[in-house]
Enzyme design. Structure first.
Site, PDB file in Angstrom:
ATOM      1  N   ARG A 135       0.858  -1.184   0.000  1.00 50.36           N
ATOM      2  CA  ARG A 135       0.000   0.000   0.000  1.00 50.36           C
ATOM      3  C   ARG A 135       0.891   1.230   0.000  1.00 50.36           C
ATOM      4  O   ARG A 135       1.469   1.591   1.017  1.00 50.36           O
ATOM      5  CB  ARG A 135      -0.913  -0.023   1.232  1.00 50.36           C
ATOM      6  CG  ARG A 135      -1.586   1.305   1.508  1.00 50.36           C
ATOM      7  CD  ARG A 135      -2.652   1.224   2.565  1.00 50.36           C
ATOM      8  NE  ARG A 135      -2.243   0.744   3.848  1.00 50.36           N
ATOM      9  CZ  ARG A 135      -1.625   1.457   4.807  1.00 50.36           C
ATOM     10  NH1 ARG A 135      -1.275   2.711   4.568  1.00 50.36           N
ATOM     11  NH2 ARG A 135      -1.340   0.918   5.978  1.00 50.36           N
ATOM     12  N   HIS A 183      -3.582   4.284   4.817  1.00 57.74           N
ATOM     13  CA  HIS A 183      -4.680   3.322   4.939  1.00 57.74           C
ATOM     14  C   HIS A 183      -5.974   3.952   4.433  1.00 57.74           C
ATOM     15  O   HIS A 183      -6.700   3.357   3.646  1.00 57.74           O
ATOM     16  CB  HIS A 183      -4.834   2.889   6.391  1.00 57.74           C
ATOM     17  CG  HIS A 183      -5.972   1.960   6.626  1.00 57.74           C
ATOM     18  ND1 HIS A 183      -5.970   0.657   6.189  1.00 57.74           N
ATOM     19  CD2 HIS A 183      -7.168   2.144   7.236  1.00 57.74           C
ATOM     20  CE1 HIS A 183      -7.111   0.076   6.523  1.00 57.74           C
ATOM     21  NE2 HIS A 183      -7.854   0.961   7.146  1.00 57.74           N
ATOM     22  N   TYR A 190       4.479   5.627  11.065  1.00 60.04           N
ATOM     23  CA  TYR A 190       4.804   4.235  11.376  1.00 60.04           C
ATOM     24  C   TYR A 190       5.578   3.514  10.272  1.00 60.04           C
ATOM     25  O   TYR A 190       5.926   2.344  10.435  1.00 60.04           O
ATOM     26  CB  TYR A 190       3.519   3.446  11.695  1.00 60.04           C
ATOM     27  CG  TYR A 190       2.445   3.478  10.635  1.00 60.04           C
ATOM     28  CD1 TYR A 190       2.485   2.628   9.534  1.00 60.04           C
ATOM     29  CD2 TYR A 190       1.368   4.364  10.732  1.00 60.04           C
ATOM     30  CE1 TYR A 190       1.510   2.652   8.560  1.00 60.04           C
ATOM     31  CE2 TYR A 190       0.368   4.391   9.755  1.00 60.04           C
ATOM     32  CZ  TYR A 190       0.451   3.530   8.676  1.00 60.04           C
ATOM     33  OH  TYR A 190      -0.525   3.569   7.710  1.00 60.04           O
TER      34      TYR A 190
END
Length: 377
Positions: A268, A272, A281
């Site tokens: 990805r 998100h 992160y």
């Protein structure tokens, strides 16, 4: 048959790409795979061009969706950049009468199945009747509940068995959803009843902000055989491998052999959702590494080696993407929202006192905003 290498209990292997089946290397070289080759023996240059075009148009839809959300036209958007290969490749293997159960990120699957420009954006505005009729394109509306669509796909497949046809159903979910009870329960039912369903796990390395190595110490494809389901682990950034894998899986489903499982290892590239900040992160180096594995770039490289990526072809794809992008944007900007009080319409077949009380309370609440605006003028 489980088409994975020997599984060893290391956290790194769950996110690795060395053991995946592939037909296109990251630099666009066509290589052979004894299990996959026969499933794409019919793919010619024109088909490769059409796969490239589909992925480019899906990426353009995604770009428009992100931009529209940032401009306040959409409440949210779930980007799919980097996952076009698995979405387009697997979706191109379906027949029109198969039934697909996507998650909220399968923009490419919905595009291949026939979704219209408005279908991609109006739901994210929260408009009334805001998505497609599932039976128009034999695709369920995108599921926001993590993993729930796996159960729906198995139930539909059990219905196919009772109808006595050779259709198949499919469920798409991410690596994070593979830890959900719904997905595992769906595999129990599918295996027990030998239902004609394909499970597609898009391992994009991150379940919101948790890496796949927290979800699994072994490759996720290795779980399916424990349920009695054959599985394949493929390069999700290789559109040809994904097409071949889905043809393999659908053949199992159509011929009465039961379910099949595909783990497509991809990445990805974006957040998100647009409410997420992946820089909190993820390492920049990781993202740069996966940029070099882009599914669209490798097909372009292959087409160039075949002298099939001409200026005329590139210009036509760009024009088609511009046209589709404009249609998506126009659908969002031209949407007419109902008055907020309309949320209470058609809740019950007959009105009742409780509903009227709610309407009065909500109406007063909305009037409060009007009063504030007038006071500010």
């Amino acid at each position: 048959m489980t088409m994975t290498h020997t599984l060893t209990p290391t956290a790194e292997l769950a996110a690795d790409t060395d053991d995946v089946a592939r037909l296109l290397t990251p630099d666009g070289r066509r290589i052979s795979d004894p299990e996959l080759d026969r499933w794409v023996a019919d793919i010619d240059t024109a088909t490769l061009q059409s796969l490239y075009r589909d992925m480019m148009l899906v990426r353009r839809i995604d770009i428009e969706g992100v931009a529209l959300q940032r401009q306040g036209q959409l409440g949210l958007w779930a980007p799919c950049q980097g996952q076009e290969g698995v979405q387009v490749g697997t979706a191109r293997a379906f027949r029109a009468d198969d039934f697909v159960f996507p998650s909220y990120r399968e923009i490419g699957v919905n595009y291949v199945r026939g979704a219209k420009p408005a279908d991609f954006v109006i739901a994210w505005r929260g408009e009334e009747h805001s998505t497609y009729n599932p039976y128009d394109i034999n695709t369920a509306t995108p599921q926001i509940i993590i993993g729930a669509q796996a159960l729906h796909a198995v139930g539909y497949a059990m219905g196919i068995q009772r109808d006595g046809t050779d259709q198949a159903s499919a469920a798409y979910f991410g690596d994070g959803a593979s830890s959900q009870g719904d997905v595992n329960e769906a595999m129990v039912f599918a295996s027990s009843f030998r239902s004609p369903v394909v499970f597609v796990c898009t391992n994009n390395q991150w379940a919101i902000s948790e890496p796949v190595t927290v979800q699994a110490k072994f490759p996720i494809a290795g779980r399916a055989p424990g349920f009695g389901i054959p599985s394949m682990r493929v390069d999700g950034n290789d559109v040809l491998a994904c097409l071949a894998a889905m043809r393999w899986a659908l053949d199992i489903a159509r011929t009465g052999k039961g379910p099949a499982f595909i783990e497509a290892v991809t990445y990805r590239m974006g957040p998100h959702t647009t409410s997420d900040d992946p820089t909190r992160y993820r390492d920049k180096e990781e993202v740069e590494l996966w940029k070099g594995r882009d599914p669209i770039a490798r097909v372009e490289a292959l087409l160039r080696t075949e002298d099939a990526f001409t200026d005329e072809f590139a210009a036509q794809v760009a024009a088609d993407a511009d046209e589709l992008g404009a249609q998506v944007r126009a659908a969002a900007l031209g949407a007419t929202s109902r008055e907020p009080i309309g949320v209470l319409d058609h809740v019950y077949a007959e009105p009742h006192s409780g509903l009227e009380e709610q309407r009065a309370w909500f109406g007063a609440y909305l009037d409060g905003f009007s009063s504030g605006e007038e006071a500010g003028r």
